[in-house]
Design a protein around this motif. Structure first.
Motif, PDB file in Angstrom:
ATOM      1  N   VAL A  64       0.830  -1.318   0.015  1.00  0.00           N
ATOM      2  CA  VAL A  64      -0.049   0.061   0.017  1.00  0.00           C
ATOM      3  C   VAL A  64       1.046   1.265  -0.225  1.00  0.00           C
ATOM      4  CG1 VAL A  64      -1.610   1.232   1.158  1.00  0.00           C
ATOM      5  CG2 VAL A  64      -1.699  -1.278   1.203  1.00  0.00           C
ATOM      6  N   LYS A  65       0.729   2.055  -1.154  1.00  0.00           N
ATOM      7  CA  LYS A  65       1.446   3.254  -1.289  1.00  0.00           C
ATOM      8  C   LYS A  65       0.508   4.415  -0.503  1.00  0.00           C
ATOM      9  CE  LYS A  65       3.982   1.685  -5.361  1.00  0.00           C
ATOM     10  NZ  LYS A  65       4.477   2.040  -6.561  1.00  0.00           N
ATOM     11  N   TYR A  66       1.290   5.092   0.629  1.00  0.00           N
ATOM     12  CA  TYR A  66       0.736   6.086   1.206  1.00  0.00           C
ATOM     13  C   TYR A  66       1.398   7.493   0.718  1.00  0.00           C
ATOM     14  CZ  TYR A  66      -0.602   2.216   4.138  1.00  0.00           C
ATOM     15  OH  TYR A  66      -1.112   1.203   4.773  1.00  0.00           O
ATOM     16  N   SER A  67       0.361   8.418   0.296  1.00  0.00           N
ATOM     17  CA  SER A  67       1.041   9.529  -0.330  1.00  0.00           C
ATOM     18  C   SER A  67       1.734  10.406   1.005  1.00  0.00           C
ATOM     19  CB  SER A  67      -0.038  10.268  -0.994  1.00  0.00           C
ATOM     20  OG  SER A  67      -1.203  10.563  -0.112  1.00  0.00           O
ATOM     21  N   ASP A  68       1.480  10.511   1.862  1.00  0.00           N
ATOM     22  CA  ASP A  68       1.759  11.192   2.778  1.00  0.00           C
ATOM     23  C   ASP A  68       2.924  10.667   3.428  1.00  0.00           C
ATOM     24  OD1 ASP A  68       0.856   8.959   4.170  1.00  0.00           O
ATOM     25  OD2 ASP A  68      -0.218  10.158   6.101  1.00  0.00           O
ATOM     26  N   MET A  69       3.506   9.548   3.088  1.00  0.00           N
ATOM     27  CA  MET A  69       4.875   8.982   3.295  1.00  0.00           C
ATOM     28  C   MET A  69       5.862   8.936   2.076  1.00  0.00           C
ATOM     29  SD  MET A  69       3.750   6.045   5.743  1.00  0.00           S
ATOM     30  CE  MET A  69       2.468   5.824   6.783  1.00  0.00           C
ATOM     31  N   ALA A  70       5.464   9.652   1.174  1.00  0.00           N
ATOM     32  CA  ALA A  70       6.164   9.569  -0.105  1.00  0.00           C
ATOM     33  C   ALA A  70       7.346  10.150   0.016  1.00  0.00           C
ATOM     34  CB  ALA A  70       5.391  10.256  -1.304  1.00  0.00           C
ATOM     35  N   GLY A  71       8.529   9.979  -0.351  1.00  0.00           N
ATOM     36  CA  GLY A  71       9.771  10.589  -0.211  1.00  0.00           C
ATOM     37  C   GLY A  71      10.422  10.444   1.080  1.00  0.00           C
ATOM     38  N   GLU A  72       9.900   9.592   2.015  1.00  0.00           N
ATOM     39  CA  GLU A  72      10.500   9.485   3.516  1.00  0.00           C
ATOM     40  C   GLU A  72      11.522   8.429   3.203  1.00  0.00           C
ATOM     41  OE1 GLU A  72      10.087  10.976   6.077  1.00  0.00           O
ATOM     42  OE2 GLU A  72       8.220  11.998   5.922  1.00  0.00           O
ATOM     43  N   LEU A  73      12.848   8.700   3.996  1.00  0.00           N
ATOM     44  CA  LEU A  73      13.927   7.989   3.977  1.00  0.00           C
ATOM     45  C   LEU A  73      13.611   7.094   4.902  1.00  0.00           C
ATOM     46  CD1 LEU A  73      16.659   7.034   2.548  1.00  0.00           C
ATOM     47  CD2 LEU A  73      17.851   8.999   3.661  1.00  0.00           C
ATOM     48  N   ILE A  74      13.849   5.548   4.922  1.00  0.00           N
ATOM     49  CA  ILE A  74      13.482   4.711   6.194  1.00  0.00           C
ATOM     50  C   ILE A  74      14.452   3.862   5.911  1.00  0.00           C
ATOM     51  CG2 ILE A  74      11.988   3.123   6.993  1.00  0.00           C
ATOM     52  CD1 ILE A  74       9.691   4.364   5.576  1.00  0.00           C
ATOM     53  N   VAL A  75      15.554   3.721   7.116  1.00  0.00           N
ATOM     54  CA  VAL A  75      16.531   2.683   7.275  1.00  0.00           C
ATOM     55  C   VAL A  75      16.261   2.013   8.407  1.00  0.00           C
ATOM     56  CG1 VAL A  75      18.921   2.509   7.264  1.00  0.00           C
ATOM     57  CG2 VAL A  75      18.048   4.179   6.127  1.00  0.00           C
ATOM     58  N   GLY A  76      16.068   0.736   8.383  1.00  0.00           N
ATOM     59  CA  GLY A  76      15.998  -0.250   9.582  1.00  0.00           C
ATOM     60  C   GLY A  76      14.662  -0.275  10.171  1.00  0.00           C
ATOM     61  N   GLY A  77      13.685   0.285   9.330  1.00  0.00           N
ATOM     62  CA  GLY A  77      12.407   0.403   9.932  1.00  0.00           C
ATOM     63  C   GLY A  77      12.136   1.704  10.732  1.00  0.00           C
ATOM     64  N   VAL A  78      13.042   2.565  10.336  1.00  0.00           N
ATOM     65  CA  VAL A  78      12.961   3.890  11.243  1.00  0.00           C
ATOM     66  C   VAL A  78      12.948   5.065  10.246  1.00  0.00           C
ATOM     67  CG1 VAL A  78      14.442   5.430  12.690  1.00  0.00           C
ATOM     68  CG2 VAL A  78      14.327   3.054  13.104  1.00  0.00           C
ATOM     69  N   TYR A  79      11.963   6.010  10.338  1.00  0.00           N
ATOM     70  CA  TYR A  79      11.928   7.237   9.312  1.00  0.00           C
ATOM     71  C   TYR A  79      13.009   8.118  10.101  1.00  0.00           C
ATOM     72  CZ  TYR A  79       7.190   5.599   8.320  1.00  0.00           C
ATOM     73  OH  TYR A  79       6.254   4.908   7.693  1.00  0.00           O
ATOM     74  N   LEU A  80      14.028   8.639   9.277  1.00  0.00           N
ATOM     75  CA  LEU A  80      15.210   9.299   9.707  1.00  0.00           C
ATOM     76  C   LEU A  80      15.088  10.654   9.888  1.00  0.00           C
ATOM     77  CD1 LEU A  80      18.226   7.726   7.487  1.00  0.00           C
ATOM     78  CD2 LEU A  80      17.044   7.084   9.504  1.00  0.00           C
ATOM     79  N   LYS A  81      14.100  11.296   9.122  1.00  0.00           N
ATOM     80  CA  LYS A  81      13.763  12.788   9.227  1.00  0.00           C
ATOM     81  C   LYS A  81      13.219  12.975  10.721  1.00  0.00           C
ATOM     82  CE  LYS A  81       9.948  14.522   7.614  1.00  0.00           C
ATOM     83  NZ  LYS A  81       8.901  15.167   6.856  1.00  0.00           N
ATOM     84  N   TYR A  82      12.482  11.967  11.307  1.00  0.00           N
ATOM     85  CA  TYR A  82      12.023  12.029  12.595  1.00  0.00           C
ATOM     86  C   TYR A  82      12.714  11.547  13.544  1.00  0.00           C
ATOM     87  CZ  TYR A  82       7.374  12.629  10.179  1.00  0.00           C
ATOM     88  OH  TYR A  82       6.373  13.055   9.352  1.00  0.00           O
ATOM     89  N   PHE A  83      13.712  10.630  13.354  1.00  0.00           N
ATOM     90  CA  PHE A  83      14.577  10.433  14.238  1.00  0.00           C
ATOM     91  C   PHE A  83      15.720  11.488  14.582  1.00  0.00           C
ATOM     92  CE2 PHE A  83      18.791   8.414  15.723  1.00  0.00           C
ATOM     93  CZ  PHE A  83      18.327   7.759  16.631  1.00  0.00           C
TER      94      PHE A  83
END
Length: 337
Positions: free
Chosen positions: A66-85
């Motif tokens: 499922v592609k979520y538009s509000d998560m488009a472009g988010e960089l995720i590594v190891g199941g973690v959203y890096l911008k928020y981390f």
């Protein structure tokens, strides 16, 4: 959600029904509505198949996503959203060791550099800074030799980023010991510093931290690759070497000359230098920045990963003055006499 379902259906339902925005879960109205529509569509399709054949089995498609538009472009590594981390570096991730290893692998797999590498490195540095105990787990993972190879053989940008990561690890005795036991560590650091002027300051910090941890093998490497003349040349450079970097260099050189095995060789080279005579007796503490995340912070860690922090509050050790009005009132009371 999957782990929550395994642990507690009640918790998973509560998570599903509420909005979340943290390093490990970004879940909002748009995503919830889209998932519900997707599940409804799949249920309808399966019901249609069941009408035709009551014994039909349902299997989730292998390419289900499922592609979520509000998560488009988010960089995720190891199941973690890096911008928020990076905004919340003190967040306790569920699997910190696995997350750290995934960040290392992500940096090492992007030798071309770029914005993604900057973001991944920022997250890794924030993790190593906020959870310093993790740095002691880095050596067995085998990432340090690969990182040293990266900074010495790749573009200047990767060299600077690699040095910033090394600086975050240099607070760990175990990591510095691995630096000392890895051939060409000092050569790799020198190469990265020479490849880009913006890498000089952070490289000097790595050397300062490493040499003050008393690792004779590092000093031996420094002698072999003529590190001392190079550091002296940085002291003589009034254009590209900032004052803070010069202070780091001086401390590193002084630490090297205290080494029991090769300190004499270092001292011999220093005594032959007129440049060193201008710096050896100066106090350089005022030039040092309070840095925990080299190249990203110039103060204590704040809420966001690599923002410049404000000045630290200084608490006086002088006792507060006596409250004269209270004392006078006390003396005026008859029962106090």
């Amino acid at each position: 959600f999957v782990e929550a379902l395994t642990d507690s259906c009640e918790t998973a339902i509560h998570m599903f029904d509420n909005n979340h925005e943290n390093p490990e879960l970004v879940w909002k109205d748009e995503g919830r509505e889209k998932l519900c529509r997707t599940v409804q569509k799949m249920m309808t399709m399966h019901y249609t198949e069941q009408v035709k054949d009551a014994d039909v089995s349902w299997l989730i498609p292998t390419d289900f996503n499922v592609k979520y538009s509000d998560m488009a472009g988010e960089l995720i590594v190891g199941g973690v959203y890096l911008k928020y981390f990076i905004k919340q570096p003190s967040w306790s991730v569920r699997k910190p060791r696995e997350f750290m290893s995934a960040l290392f692998e992500a940096v090492l797999s992007r030798p071309e550099g770029g914005d993604e590498v900057e973001t991944i490195a920022g997250a890794l540095i924030a993790l190593l800074t906020s959870q310093a105990v993790l740095a002691e787990q880095v050596p067995p993972l085998g990432h340090i030799p690969k990182l040293l190879q990266l900074i010495s053989s790749r573009p200047a940008e990767c060299g600077r980023v690699g040095l910033q990561i090394l600086s975050a690890m240099s607070d760990s005795d175990g990591c510095v010991k691995t630096f000392a036991n890895t051939p060409n560590t000092i050569q790799s650091i020198m190469t990265a510093m020479r490849n880009g002027h913006d890498a000089v300051a952070v490289g000097a910090m790595v050397l300062h931290k490493s040499f003050t941890k008393n690792q004779p093998a590092l000093v031996a490497q420094a002698i072999q690759v003529d590190l001392v003349p190079y550091l002296l040349s940085l002291l003589d450079d009034v254009v590209h070497t900032p004052s803070a970097a010069k202070a780091q260099v001086v401390i590193a050189l002084k630490a090297m000359q205290m080494d029991l095995l090769n300190g004499g060789k270092v001292l011999e080279k220093l005594e032959q230098s007129s440049i060193w005579n201008s710096y050896k007796d100066q106090k350089h503490d005022l030039f040092l920045e309070t840095t925990r995340t080299a190249g990203y912070l110039t103060g204590p860690v704040g809420a966001a990963g690599y923002l410049t922090a404000g000045p630290a509050n200084i608490i006086s050790d002088t006792p507060p003055p006596l409250n004269s009005s209270v004392n006078e009132g006390h003396r005026s009371r008859p029962d106090a006499l």
